[in-house]
Each structure stands twice: as C-alpha cells, then as structure tokens.
Write a protein that holds these residues in place. Structure first.
Motif, PDB file in Angstrom:
ATOM      1  N   THR A  72      45.959  12.885  35.688  1.00 41.64           N
ATOM      2  CA  THR A  72      46.314  13.551  34.441  1.00 41.64           C
ATOM      3  C   THR A  72      46.053  12.612  33.276  1.00 41.64           C
ATOM      4  O   THR A  72      46.315  11.412  33.362  1.00 41.64           O
ATOM      5  N   PHE A 103      46.859  12.005  29.091  1.00 40.35           N
ATOM      6  CA  PHE A 103      47.712  12.352  27.958  1.00 40.35           C
ATOM      7  C   PHE A 103      47.215  11.630  26.709  1.00 40.35           C
ATOM      8  O   PHE A 103      46.808  10.471  26.781  1.00 40.35           O
ATOM      9  N   LEU A 114      57.041  10.670  31.474  1.00 37.02           N
ATOM     10  CA  LEU A 114      55.875  11.347  32.047  1.00 37.02           C
ATOM     11  C   LEU A 114      55.832  11.042  33.536  1.00 37.02           C
ATOM     12  O   LEU A 114      56.149   9.929  33.956  1.00 37.02           O
ATOM     13  N   ASN A 170      52.503  17.761  37.277  1.00 37.14           N
ATOM     14  CA  ASN A 170      52.990  16.619  36.521  1.00 37.14           C
ATOM     15  C   ASN A 170      54.202  17.109  35.739  1.00 37.14           C
ATOM     16  O   ASN A 170      54.732  18.178  36.050  1.00 37.14           O
ATOM     17  N   TYR A 204      47.372  17.194  26.947  1.00 38.87           N
ATOM     18  CA  TYR A 204      47.104  16.738  28.305  1.00 38.87           C
ATOM     19  C   TYR A 204      45.939  17.534  28.885  1.00 38.87           C
ATOM     20  O   TYR A 204      45.636  18.653  28.445  1.00 38.87           O
ATOM     21  N   LYS A 205      45.303  16.952  29.873  1.00 43.48           N
ATOM     22  CA  LYS A 205      44.331  17.694  30.677  1.00 43.48           C
ATOM     23  C   LYS A 205      44.313  17.097  32.073  1.00 43.48           C
ATOM     24  O   LYS A 205      44.694  15.942  32.288  1.00 43.48           O
ATOM     25  N   TRP A 257      41.649  20.435  27.477  1.00 42.42           N
ATOM     26  CA  TRP A 257      42.869  19.905  26.880  1.00 42.42           C
ATOM     27  C   TRP A 257      43.841  21.030  26.533  1.00 42.42           C
ATOM     28  O   TRP A 257      43.438  22.100  26.090  1.00 42.42           O
TER      29      TRP A 257
END
Length: 299
Positions: free
Chosen positions: A279, A281, A272, A136, A119-120, A226
């Motif tokens: 966000t 993913f 999620l 998140n 994720y980032k 990331w």
C-alpha cells in the motif's frame, strides 16, 4: 483490518442493536456543510523520512495473529524494511510492503480535526491474505501500548481500507465501542450490519460478534488508482468519506474504565496498518475544525 470469528455466527439481533432492524435500502449520500478549517493544515508525512512515526511489528508468521497460542510479537521495528519512503508516480509516498503485519503510528495526538490522505494499492500480496482482497486501515483515536491488540496494533477506531469495504468501521480493542445507524444486509458477512441513514441504532464492539458495521456503499477506485480519504472528527463523533462520498458516521466512541463505565474517546494518534498488501500513502494532512459536516440522502 477484518477479523473473522473462528466459528460461523448466525445473524441475530443482539443487545448491541436497539429496535427492529430494517432491511438495507441502497442510498445516494452527499456531504453538506463542510466545515472551514480553524487553523493551518499540518503535514503528518514530510515526504523525506518517517522520523515522526513509530513502527511496531506483530508476529513473524502473520497467520498466528488471531490464534490463542502464538509466539511473541517482533515488537519495535519495521522502519526501513516494512515501512519505507519511496517515489511513486513522481511524488514521495509511504510504502507499506505488507508481508509482516504491524503498525505505523504518528507521534502527534489530535482532536477535532479533518484528516485527508491519498492511498493506492501496489501489486504485492502476502500470506495468509495472498488470495484475498487487499487490506489495510486508517486508525484514529489511537492510544495505549503498541501491540496491545492481537500483538500487532494499538487500541483505536478503524476507518477500514479494504477493496469493497473502504470506510467500514471496526473498533480495535476489547470492549471499545462505537454507535451508528444500521440496517440488515443479508449479502455481507456477519453481523450483517450496514450503515444506513435512518436505520436503527447499532453498536460495534471490539472482539465480539458485533465487531463491525459495513460502509453504506463502495466508493473506492479500481486497484492501482489513487483514492482520497477524508476523516472528520469532533470529540467522539466521526464521519468517513471516500473519494468525496460519505459512507459512514459514528458517534459515542468510547471504552470502559475500571468500573465498566464507557468513557468517551476524543483524541489520539493516527495509525496506519500493514496487513498483507502493498500500500502507498501520500499527502497526509490534518487541519483543526470545530464542527462536523452533515450527511444527506439524495432523493
């Protein structure tokens, strides 16, 4: 997800903590005896669409989420608007844009697995968390009705994804609980519990004053980079790993039945969140395992 009580709570040793709490001592943790997969990995995100995921939206005004009086949640919806498939850094990714809070739940029901994802953070932030840390969550052992918790999420255990707290554990749902070993850390918010190898047994219980246990330390990358999350689950025991560093171990994941007996939670869906921060993913996979790795302290 991070829940703040409506009133300030002074730190006390609650019935959820057994024994005297030591003060938190910084630790360097490593993951050992990483289990080999017992079968092929399964991709939860196919890189093309969200056909294997179900979406649910909370309130039109996310500021109502934790209020006693609120409008009805929006309900089923969000795919194509809040939850989309995009190209990010040259690869397909799930984009959660964040202005409306909600959940994206994979239809697969999993037990005894190693989940890995990347994720980032994006740049967008939205009220009521516009000026707060991006937030998140990766929620596992998800079960029950969508929106059962605060009209927005399904009952589950949260591997927190929030800058500075990635890997914190939060039971999502009234009376759902987890047990870990913890110490008192005066530098963090109530209940001031931080995971520590060699600490005392502590429970986090959904929707109570002891609603979370913070990660051992922060291992997340700077915003915009990331991160790799690894979640190892066997039965009702789990380990949270951030960029290769173990930061949390929980056991005795359970919720009470109609007689008040806490029954083990051993499987469920992957969820999620959408909670006010853009966000991304990608590379979401699960593979079966039969045993957990071991967390060791580097001395």
């Amino acid at each position: 997800m991070r829940i703040f009580a409506a009133i300030a709570l002074a730190f006390v040793v609650s019935p959820a903590v057994s024994g005297d709490l030591p003060s938190f001592t910084p630790q360097s943790l490593v993951l050992k005896n990483i289990p080999a997969a017992t079968g092929p990995a399964v991709a939860l995100f196919n890189g093309k669409n969200l056909d294997q995921w179900d979406a649910w939206l909370g309130y039109a005004d996310p500021g109502q989420t934790y209020l006693a009086k609120h409008d009805a949640p929006l309900g089923v919806g969000g795919k194509g608007t809040i939850f989309t498939v995009v190209s990010e850094d040259g690869e397909p990714a799930i984009r959660i844009n964040g202005p409306t809070w909600g959940s994206l739940v994979h239809r697969g029901d999993y037990a005894n697995y190693h989940l890995r994802l990347e994720y980032k953070w994006g740049k967008a932030r939205y009220a009521p968390r516009q000026a707060m840390l991006p937030n998140n969550g990766l929620l596992y052992h998800t079960h029950g009705k969508p929106g059962a918790v605060w009209g927005t999420w399904a009952r589950s255990v949260e591997f927190e994804i929030m800058s500075g707290s990635v890997g914190m554990v939060v039971p999502v749902g009234d009376k759902l609980s987890v047990t870990t070993t913890a110490a008192h850390d005066a530098s963090i918010i109530d209940p001031k519990l931080r995971y520590m190898v060699g600490g005392v047994d502590a429970k986090a219980i959904g929707n109570t004053a002891t609603w979370n246990v913070e990660n051992n330390h922060n291992a997340d990358a700077p915003d915009g980079e990331w991160n790799v999350l690894d979640l190892y689950v066997v039965g009702n025991h789990a380990i949270h790993v951030v960029n290769g560093v173990p930061v949390m171990e929980v056991r005795n994941i359970c919720e009470p039945d109609t007689k008040g007996v806490c029954q083990p939670l051993t499987h469920g869906h992957i969820q999620l969140q959408s909670e006010g921060a853009e966000t991304f993913f990608r590379h979401i996979t699960v593979e079966p395992i039969k045993q957990l790795p071991v967390i060791e302290v580097v001395k």
